[in-house]
Write a protein that holds these residues in place. Structure first.
Motif, PDB file in Angstrom:
ATOM      1  N   THR A  50       0.261   1.822   8.385  1.00 35.76           N
ATOM      2  CA  THR A  50      -0.483   0.636   8.792  1.00 35.76           C
ATOM      3  C   THR A  50      -1.586   0.385   7.770  1.00 35.76           C
ATOM      4  OG1 THR A  50      -0.053   1.086  11.132  1.00 35.76           O
ATOM      5  CG2 THR A  50      -1.866  -0.417  10.609  1.00 35.76           C
ATOM      6  N   ILE A  51      -1.471  -0.719   7.055  1.00 28.65           N
ATOM      7  CA  ILE A  51      -2.436  -1.040   6.007  1.00 28.65           C
ATOM      8  C   ILE A  51      -3.364  -2.138   6.519  1.00 28.65           C
ATOM      9  CG2 ILE A  51      -2.722  -1.862   3.629  1.00 28.65           C
ATOM     10  CD1 ILE A  51       0.069  -0.806   3.049  1.00 28.65           C
ATOM     11  N   PRO A  52      -4.675  -1.940   6.452  1.00 28.13           N
ATOM     12  CA  PRO A  52      -5.605  -2.956   6.960  1.00 28.13           C
ATOM     13  C   PRO A  52      -5.562  -4.236   6.129  1.00 28.13           C
ATOM     14  CG  PRO A  52      -6.794  -1.229   5.786  1.00 28.13           C
ATOM     15  CD  PRO A  52      -5.372  -0.758   5.907  1.00 28.13           C
ATOM     16  N   ASP A  53      -6.019  -5.324   6.734  1.00 25.42           N
ATOM     17  CA  ASP A  53      -6.044  -6.618   6.047  1.00 25.42           C
ATOM     18  C   ASP A  53      -7.016  -6.561   4.870  1.00 25.42           C
ATOM     19  OD1 ASP A  53      -4.365  -7.345   8.035  1.00 25.42           O
ATOM     20  OD2 ASP A  53      -5.787  -8.653   9.081  1.00 25.42           O
ATOM     21  N   LEU A  54      -6.698  -7.356   3.872  1.00 21.17           N
ATOM     22  CA  LEU A  54      -7.564  -7.495   2.707  1.00 21.17           C
ATOM     23  C   LEU A  54      -8.095  -8.931   2.706  1.00 21.17           C
ATOM     24  CD1 LEU A  54      -8.643  -6.307   0.020  1.00 21.17           C
ATOM     25  CD2 LEU A  54      -6.576  -7.198  -1.084  1.00 21.17           C
ATOM     26  N   ARG A  55      -9.399  -9.070   2.889  1.00 19.49           N
ATOM     27  CA  ARG A  55      -9.994 -10.414   2.957  1.00 19.49           C
ATOM     28  C   ARG A  55     -11.318 -10.425   2.207  1.00 19.49           C
ATOM     29  NH1 ARG A  55     -10.267  -8.819   8.433  1.00 19.49           N
ATOM     30  NH2 ARG A  55      -8.660 -10.356   8.919  1.00 19.49           N
ATOM     31  N   GLY A  56     -11.712 -11.628   1.792  1.00 23.86           N
ATOM     32  CA  GLY A  56     -12.969 -11.761   1.072  1.00 23.86           C
ATOM     33  C   GLY A  56     -13.065 -13.124   0.422  1.00 23.86           C
ATOM     34  N   GLY A  57     -13.929 -13.243  -0.564  1.00 21.33           N
ATOM     35  CA  GLY A  57     -14.115 -14.519  -1.231  1.00 21.33           C
ATOM     36  C   GLY A  57     -14.709 -14.342  -2.610  1.00 21.33           C
ATOM     37  N   GLU A  58     -14.557 -15.391  -3.392  1.00 25.57           N
ATOM     38  CA  GLU A  58     -15.101 -15.419  -4.745  1.00 25.57           C
ATOM     39  C   GLU A  58     -15.492 -16.877  -5.024  1.00 25.57           C
ATOM     40  OE1 GLU A  58     -16.359 -13.693  -8.286  1.00 25.57           O
ATOM     41  OE2 GLU A  58     -15.482 -12.703  -6.529  1.00 25.57           O
ATOM     42  N   GLY A  59     -16.785 -17.164  -4.970  1.00 26.91           N
ATOM     43  CA  GLY A  59     -17.228 -18.542  -5.152  1.00 26.91           C
ATOM     44  C   GLY A  59     -16.715 -19.422  -4.022  1.00 26.91           C
ATOM     45  N   ASP A  67      -0.920  -8.710   7.827  1.00 22.85           N
ATOM     46  CA  ASP A  67       0.449  -8.365   8.239  1.00 22.85           C
ATOM     47  C   ASP A  67       1.175  -7.618   7.114  1.00 22.85           C
ATOM     48  OD1 ASP A  67       2.582  -8.214   9.953  1.00 22.85           O
ATOM     49  OD2 ASP A  67       3.386 -10.196   9.436  1.00 22.85           O
ATOM     50  N   ILE A  68       0.480  -6.611   6.534  1.00 20.98           N
ATOM     51  CA  ILE A  68       1.034  -5.871   5.397  1.00 20.98           C
ATOM     52  C   ILE A  68       1.979  -4.796   5.924  1.00 20.98           C
ATOM     53  CG2 ILE A  68       0.458  -4.535   3.341  1.00 20.98           C
ATOM     54  CD1 ILE A  68      -2.398  -5.730   3.556  1.00 20.98           C
ATOM     55  N   LYS A  69       3.235  -4.849   5.498  1.00 19.28           N
ATOM     56  CA  LYS A  69       4.245  -3.900   5.998  1.00 19.28           C
ATOM     57  C   LYS A  69       5.041  -3.327   4.835  1.00 19.28           C
ATOM     58  CE  LYS A  69       4.820  -6.169  10.487  1.00 19.28           C
ATOM     59  NZ  LYS A  69       4.049  -5.102  11.181  1.00 19.28           N
ATOM     60  N   VAL A  70       5.477  -2.064   5.023  1.00 24.95           N
ATOM     61  CA  VAL A  70       6.363  -1.419   4.056  1.00 24.95           C
ATOM     62  C   VAL A  70       7.792  -1.873   4.328  1.00 24.95           C
ATOM     63  CG1 VAL A  70       7.254   0.779   3.205  1.00 24.95           C
ATOM     64  CG2 VAL A  70       4.836   0.575   3.822  1.00 24.95           C
ATOM     65  N   THR A  71       8.436  -2.412   3.332  1.00 25.09           N
ATOM     66  CA  THR A  71       9.808  -2.912   3.502  1.00 25.09           C
ATOM     67  C   THR A  71      10.850  -2.014   2.844  1.00 25.09           C
ATOM     68  OG1 THR A  71       9.577  -4.269   1.510  1.00 25.09           O
ATOM     69  CG2 THR A  71       9.032  -5.289   3.633  1.00 25.09           C
ATOM     70  N   GLU A  72      10.437  -1.220   1.873  1.00 28.39           N
ATOM     71  CA  GLU A  72      11.395  -0.385   1.152  1.00 28.39           C
ATOM     72  C   GLU A  72      10.670   0.829   0.589  1.00 28.39           C
ATOM     73  OE1 GLU A  72      14.711  -0.773  -2.464  1.00 28.39           O
ATOM     74  OE2 GLU A  72      13.210  -2.336  -2.136  1.00 28.39           O
ATOM     75  N   ASN A 181      -2.995   3.589  -1.216  1.00 30.92           N
ATOM     76  CA  ASN A 181      -3.282   4.985  -1.548  1.00 30.92           C
ATOM     77  C   ASN A 181      -4.095   5.659  -0.452  1.00 30.92           C
ATOM     78  OD1 ASN A 181      -3.432   7.189  -3.686  1.00 30.92           O
ATOM     79  ND2 ASN A 181      -5.595   6.855  -3.202  1.00 30.92           N
ATOM     80  N   GLN A 182      -4.987   4.864   0.181  1.00 29.83           N
ATOM     81  CA  GLN A 182      -5.827   5.415   1.236  1.00 29.83           C
ATOM     82  C   GLN A 182      -5.024   5.796   2.484  1.00 29.83           C
ATOM     83  OE1 GLN A 182      -9.662   5.631   1.344  1.00 29.83           O
ATOM     84  NE2 GLN A 182      -8.861   5.972  -0.699  1.00 29.83           N
ATOM     85  N   GLN A 183      -3.805   5.269   2.636  1.00 31.03           N
ATOM     86  CA  GLN A 183      -3.037   5.499   3.854  1.00 31.03           C
ATOM     87  C   GLN A 183      -1.989   6.595   3.725  1.00 31.03           C
ATOM     88  OE1 GLN A 183      -3.871   3.979   6.734  1.00 31.03           O
ATOM     89  NE2 GLN A 183      -5.529   3.138   5.490  1.00 31.03           N
ATOM     90  N   ILE A 184      -1.612   6.975   2.530  1.00 33.70           N
ATOM     91  CA  ILE A 184      -0.513   7.930   2.362  1.00 33.70           C
ATOM     92  C   ILE A 184      -0.890   9.305   2.878  1.00 33.70           C
ATOM     93  CG2 ILE A 184       0.886   9.170   0.659  1.00 33.70           C
ATOM     94  CD1 ILE A 184       0.926   6.626  -1.022  1.00 33.70           C
ATOM     95  N   CYS A 185      -2.021   9.845   2.448  1.00 34.84           N
ATOM     96  CA  CYS A 185      -2.387  11.211   2.834  1.00 34.84           C
ATOM     97  C   CYS A 185      -2.670  11.361   4.330  1.00 34.84           C
ATOM     98  CB  CYS A 185      -3.565  11.695   2.000  1.00 34.84           C
ATOM     99  SG  CYS A 185      -3.051  12.220   0.333  1.00 34.84           S
ATOM    100  N   PRO A 186      -3.344  10.404   4.994  1.00 36.60           N
ATOM    101  CA  PRO A 186      -3.485  10.539   6.449  1.00 36.60           C
ATOM    102  C   PRO A 186      -2.155  10.621   7.187  1.00 36.60           C
ATOM    103  CG  PRO A 186      -5.077   8.960   5.624  1.00 36.60           C
ATOM    104  CD  PRO A 186      -4.181   9.308   4.469  1.00 36.60           C
TER     105      PRO A 186
END
Length: 496
Positions: A50-59, A67-72, A181-186
């Motif tokens: 389960t990968i958390p959402d990536l959100r933010g802004g620039e200017g 909805d980030i999912k592993v497909t393969e 990378n943050q999710q593999i070891c847990p």
């Protein structure tokens, strides 16, 4: 003086150390089979990341990737090996992970949305499982170390703001790479300490064999790993269920394992078999009573003819009463293992009596039987099985030498009766076997038995009758899906 004291303490500790009745060696030849099953299980676990959402802004830009999912998942190169002193190490290199996620981008009043396919490449994972003995004697994964890195990340951007995405691609893929990378070891931490331990819980420690006896397979010490094998020492002692605290002092030769030719090698000492036979003896199982029609007809006639004089002298009216033959083992049988074979020595008493209806039984004679049984062991399925054969048989009277001479005609008929009527019942029980301390779903095949002085060894290969993932799913804790994050250590940041 201090050195002398240390040596004395070491000698005393060695003198009081409990000797194992059973040893198991898993060699590096088994690791390829274990790795195949382990990778299937690991792929399934990593696909649930389960990968958390990536959100933010620039200017003026606002973005949200959800909805980030592993497909393969492709684990193309891997290695599983033992590491001294008690670790099992899995290394995965050049793996790739396919992802699909939803994109949302807002620039002033312009909006773009849709899905993006991306891939993580040159993924490397190194994890080490530390194996140990817990307080109950169960083998456990006591610790797990993990390092994971994602070297490259690619994403295929399309849509109205393709040029904008291309401009931000480095930032976006770096963020995705960091999150992945943050999710593999847990996930690996949870798989090792929770899920693999649920599998190891299926290794029997102290369990019942049948309604009379149990078996104690407690680990006596932590498993010991070398570069080529993993050795485990078990108590390997039976006990009567009615007296679970009973123990037999282990004065047998310690079994030794030198072989490494097969996937697994198991060693049993004479102590292992002695505790089994004494436990059944103490449980009162080693006795048999045949009355009336249960006594073979030819043996009934021979016994009546042998004791005809006694019948006439005692009570002639009872001559046609049913005959009773009672057999009872008088002392715990003992096992002797030599390079030439395995034998069981048994001493039993036989009582011959008449049982007239509504009257006390009339004893005609009592005699002693010395028997020597040959034992052939086999490791089949997940159990040690034994087949016994009556080789030597002698009867004599404990009353007089003259009566012993009179019993000679009974020797062959009694031996035949034991071979035909008693041995099949014993073998029906011993061939059911006793489980070997390995996890559920693993069987032994192509076994080879070798006798030594005081112990025997069995080399065999392993066969998964159930997939590793199937067994783990069977015993997966009900809250395992949602519990991995709190129990996990800080994730690897090798690629951050």
């Amino acid at each position: 003086m201090a050195l002398f004291g240390a040596l004395l303490l070491a000698l005393l500790a060695g003198a009081h150390a409990e000797l194992p009745g059973c040893k198991i060696r898993i060699t590096s030849k088994a690791l390829e089979l274990v790795k195949q099953q382990g990778l299937r299980f690991l792929e399934h676990e990593l696909e649930t990341i389960t990968i958390p959402d990536l959100r933010g802004g620039e200017g003026r830009f606002r973005y949200n990737f959800s909805d980030i999912k592993v497909t393969e998942l492709q684990l193309s190169s891997s290695e599983l090996h033992f590491k001294p002193e008690r670790e099992l190490v899995l290394q995965i290199t050049n793996a790739s992970i396919g992802l699909r996620f939803r994109r949302q981008l807002l620039y002033w009043f312009f909006y773009d949305g849709g899905y993006i396919n991306s891939s993580a490449e040159s993924v490397s994972i190194s994890t080490a499982l530390q194996l140990s003995r817990d307080s109950t004697g169960q083998i456990k994964v006591s610790n797990i170390s993990c390092q994971a890195s994602v070297a490259k990340m690619h994403a295929a951007f399309e849509g109205t703001f393709k040029k904008v995405y291309d401009f931000l691609s480095s930032f976006i893929t770096s963020g995705m790479r960091f999150l992945l990378n943050q999710q593999i070891c847990p996930v690996l931490h949870h798989a090792g300490l929770v899920l693999l331990n649920s599998l190891l819980n299926t290794v029997p420690v102290r369990s019942s064999v049948d309604e009379f006896v149990g078996i104690d397979y407690s680990l006596l010490s932590d498993p010991v790993a070398t570069t080529s094998n993993l050795d485990m020492e078990f108590r390997g002692a039976f006990f009567p269920l009615a007296d679970g605290n009973w123990t037999l002092p282990n004065r047998a030769v310690e079994p030794q394992l030198q072989e490494e030719e097969r996937m697994v090698h198991v060693a049993f000492s004479e102590f292992f078999f002695d505790t089994a036979m004494e436990s059944y003896f103490r449980a009162g199982v080693l006795q048999l009573s045949l009355i009336g029609d249960k006594v073979p007809h030819d043996l009934d006639m021979l016994l009546r003819a042998t004791y005809l004089g006694s019948l006439i002298l005692l009570r002639p009216a009872l001559i046609d009463s049913p005959l009773k033959l009672e057999l009872r083992v008088t002392s715990p049988p003992r096992c002797t293992i030599k390079p030439s074979g395995t034998t069981i020595s048994v001493t039993a008493g036989a009582t011959i009596a008449l049982v007239p209806s509504d009257q006390p039984e009339v004893q005609l004679s009592s005699l002693i039987m010395d028997m020597r049984l040959s034992a052939k062991m086999a490791l089949q399925g997940n159990a040690l099985r034994t087949k016994l054969d009556l080789r030597r048989f002698r009867i004599y009277s404990n009353q007089s030498a003259f009566e012993s001479l009179a019993l000679i005609p009974l020797q062959d008929p009694l031996k035949t009766m034991l071979q035909i009527g008693v041995m099949p019942m014993i073998n029906a029980r011993t061939w059911r076997g006793v489980q070997i301390p390995l996890p559920e779903g693993i069987n032994f095949v192509r076994e080879v038995v070798t006798n030594h002085a005081g112990f025997l060894t069995i080399g065999a290969d392993l066969h998964f009758v159930k997939g590793l993932r199937e067994v783990i799913e069977k015993y997966r804790p009900a809250n395992a899906r949602g519990s991995q994050a709190p129990s996990a250590p800080p994730p690897s940041t090798a690629a951050a």
